[in-house]
Motif scaffolding. Structure first.
Motif, PDB file in Angstrom:
ATOM      1  N   CYS A  88       0.852  -1.187   0.000  1.00  0.00           N
ATOM      2  CA  CYS A  88       0.000   0.000   0.000  1.00  0.00           C
ATOM      3  C   CYS A  88       0.889   1.237   0.000  1.00  0.00           C
ATOM      4  O   CYS A  88       1.892   1.274   0.718  1.00  0.00           O
ATOM      5  CB  CYS A  88      -0.904   0.005   1.234  1.00  0.00           C
ATOM      6  SG  CYS A  88      -1.964   1.474   1.371  1.00  0.00           S
ATOM      7  N   GLY A  89       0.532   2.236  -0.798  1.00  0.00           N
ATOM      8  CA  GLY A  89       1.336   3.449  -0.879  1.00  0.00           C
ATOM      9  C   GLY A  89       0.540   4.701  -0.628  1.00  0.00           C
ATOM     10  O   GLY A  89       0.880   5.777  -1.114  1.00  0.00           O
ATOM     11  N   PHE A  90      -0.520   4.599   0.169  1.00  0.00           N
ATOM     12  CA  PHE A  90      -1.483   5.694   0.336  1.00  0.00           C
ATOM     13  C   PHE A  90      -0.932   6.811   1.220  1.00  0.00           C
ATOM     14  O   PHE A  90      -0.880   7.970   0.833  1.00  0.00           O
ATOM     15  CB  PHE A  90      -2.788   5.124   0.897  1.00  0.00           C
ATOM     16  CG  PHE A  90      -3.872   6.139   1.092  1.00  0.00           C
ATOM     17  CD1 PHE A  90      -4.059   7.190   0.198  1.00  0.00           C
ATOM     18  CD2 PHE A  90      -4.731   6.051   2.177  1.00  0.00           C
ATOM     19  CE1 PHE A  90      -5.068   8.127   0.373  1.00  0.00           C
ATOM     20  CE2 PHE A  90      -5.746   6.981   2.366  1.00  0.00           C
ATOM     21  CZ  PHE A  90      -5.906   8.021   1.463  1.00  0.00           C
ATOM     22  N   ILE A  91      -0.531   6.463   2.440  1.00  0.00           N
ATOM     23  CA  ILE A  91      -0.036   7.458   3.396  1.00  0.00           C
ATOM     24  C   ILE A  91       1.239   6.930   4.047  1.00  0.00           C
ATOM     25  O   ILE A  91       1.610   5.769   3.876  1.00  0.00           O
ATOM     26  CB  ILE A  91      -1.091   7.785   4.475  1.00  0.00           C
ATOM     27  CG1 ILE A  91      -1.532   6.520   5.217  1.00  0.00           C
ATOM     28  CG2 ILE A  91      -2.298   8.493   3.863  1.00  0.00           C
ATOM     29  CD1 ILE A  91      -2.506   6.770   6.354  1.00  0.00           C
ATOM     30  N   ASP A  92       1.900   7.790   4.832  1.00  0.00           N
ATOM     31  CA  ASP A  92       3.196   7.433   5.416  1.00  0.00           C
ATOM     32  C   ASP A  92       3.141   6.149   6.229  1.00  0.00           C
ATOM     33  O   ASP A  92       4.029   5.298   6.116  1.00  0.00           O
ATOM     34  CB  ASP A  92       3.707   8.575   6.300  1.00  0.00           C
ATOM     35  CG  ASP A  92       4.301   9.714   5.484  1.00  0.00           C
ATOM     36  OD1 ASP A  92       4.644   9.481   4.311  1.00  0.00           O
ATOM     37  OD2 ASP A  92       4.421  10.840   6.025  1.00  0.00           O
ATOM     38  N   ALA A  93       2.120   5.997   7.056  1.00  0.00           N
ATOM     39  CA  ALA A  93       2.036   4.809   7.907  1.00  0.00           C
ATOM     40  C   ALA A  93       1.935   3.544   7.070  1.00  0.00           C
ATOM     41  O   ALA A  93       2.560   2.517   7.382  1.00  0.00           O
ATOM     42  CB  ALA A  93       0.841   4.919   8.849  1.00  0.00           C
TER      43      ALA A  93
END
Length: 437
Positions: free
Chosen positions: A46-51
């Motif tokens: 997953c590359g959505f947000i930093d976490a």
């Protein structure tokens, strides 16, 4: 060809569907939970947000540390697609990189043992899946990409514009799953209420509802991820008229302050957003879920308090809370007046407490009601308690019900729909008595 496969799916349910497609192409492999025994290891990232990005990278590196010699480590999905050049240079641990366009060609990539990033948009169209996690429920992906331009979201930059599957493709997939015993379906995409708009069809979801209702043995369905400016009252009425689709409304509104909604480029302001939510709430047996983002650049304390008040007073059944993540390629990345991480965390905690209270109130309102539920299996709590969920709820995210009694002295079957009465709330879990099969 190697014969043991360890596969990990991270992120959203849309990723899960893509993972299931890869599993469908690799059915000659034996699945194993032991990564140190696997000949091939695949992580769908997953590359959505930093976490999520951090979780993806840590998962890949952890699997590399424990994998056996001569195994093949594959990094697939959104993170690979978004940072293909950087990852190839910085992660020599990975043998094969691939993005979001080659899920149905994973077998070819393994045979060739080389990376590939196709420009084509991958839409399931006849690809066989190995559905995981349930014997009766499956996710159905409606489209890829997104035409929205939300200030905080980088997904269109690596997933591209909206590309919808056609109705026949979706119907064919459901018909195939029905033959295997599946009867409950959740329809997902980045912006489900824009389905078929790329084909100049304004209300594609209403057509989808009509088409799915023609398929025998589909008993239960829900639509996830509605977008405010592409959701209409007519669509909501068509969902309410359906005998198969639940009055389940998952519309992430992200904020409620007018100025912030404008900065977020959400399309609708407070008035039109609340009109939709009020109509959803007015429908019989409705279930309303939303998401909020805290700490977007320029969010003042007054804006945040307005969001907290709305989240507390509206009567949502479930609320997701996300902390703003500063993502390059997004308009928000270049905005001034960034909120400190400490303040974002503090606001997320406060809104998270409100979300927990909203869930508790929703669950308390269930006590005494007669519902339909589906039994999934034995609970983790006690051997005499069965784990179930209310049929309207989405799997995994909306909660669990413990069945602790039945009116008739009959064995209850897993994966079957029963009528039941909710008896009490224990902690954050409801209990129920099945009153007839």
């Amino acid at each position: 060809m190697a014969n043991k496969l360890h596969i990990v799916s991270l992120g959203c349910t849309k990723n899960l569907v893509d993972t299931e497609v890869m599993m469908g192409k690799l059915q000659n492999f034996e699945l194993t939970d032991a990564q140190d025994e696997a000949d091939v290891i695949i992580v769908n990232t997953c590359g959505f947000i930093d976490a999520a990005k951090e979780e993806s990278i840590n998962t890949v590196l952890s699997l590399h540390d424990t994998r056996k010699e001569d195994s093949v480590l594959v990094m697939a999905g959104c993170l690979s697609e978004r940072y293909k050049e950087d990852l190839a240079n910085q992660m020599p641990e990975v043998d094969i990189f691939t993005g979001v366009g080659d899920y149905d060609r994973i077998d070819e990539l393994l045979q060739e043992k080389k990376s590939r990033f196709s420009d084509k948009v991958f839409l399931i169209d006849g690809s066989e899946r190995v559905v995981t996690g349930s014997s009766y429920h499956a996710y159905i992906k409606l489209s890829e990409g997104c035409n929205q331009a939300c200030s905080f979201c980088a997904i269109p930059s690596f997933k591209g514009k909206l590309n919808s599957r056609n109705l026949d493709s979706i119907a064919k997939e459901i018909e195939g799953l029905v033959k295997k015993g599946y009867y409950d379906f959740s329809f997902v995409s980045q912006d489900s209420s824009s389905y078929l708009r790329d084909q100049n069809i304004k209300d594609g979801l209403s057509l989808l509802i009509q088409r799915v209702e023609l398929i025998d043995e589909v008993k239960s369905a829900r639509i996830l991820y509605l977008y405010p400016s592409t959701t209409t009252i007519l669509l909501l009425k068509n969902i309410a008229k359906s005998k198969i689709f639940h009055n389940y409304f998952d519309m992430p509104i992200q904020h409620i302050n007018d100025e912030m909604l404008s900065m977020m480029k959400r399309g609708f302001g407070k008035d039109k957003t609340t009109q939709l939510l009020d109509f959803m709430r007015s429908l019989p047996n409705s279930f309303v879920r939303t998401s909020f983002i805290v700490g977007h650049p320029n969010e003042t304390e007054e804006m945040f308090e307005e969001m907290c008040e709305f989240a507390s007073s509206f009567g949502f059944d479930r609320i997701n809370v996300f902390s703003y993540s500063d993502e390059e390629t997004t308009p928000a990345f270049d905005m001034s007046k960034k909120i400190s991480n400490e303040l974002i965390a503090s606001r997320a905690q406060k809104l998270g407490d409100i979300a927990s209270e909203a869930t508790k109130k929703s669950l308390q309102n269930e006590i005494g009601r007669k519902i339909e539920l589906i039994i999934n299996g034995e609970s983790d709590e006690h051997e005499y308690l069965l784990s179930a969920r209310e049929s309207i709820w989405a799997p995994e995210i909306d909660g669990e019900i413990y069945v602790n009694d039945r009116v008739k002295d009959e064995d209850l079957e897993f994966g079957k729909i029963y009528k039941a009465k909710v008896t009490e709330l224990v902690g954050d879990i409801l209990t129920a008595t099945v009153d007839n099969a």
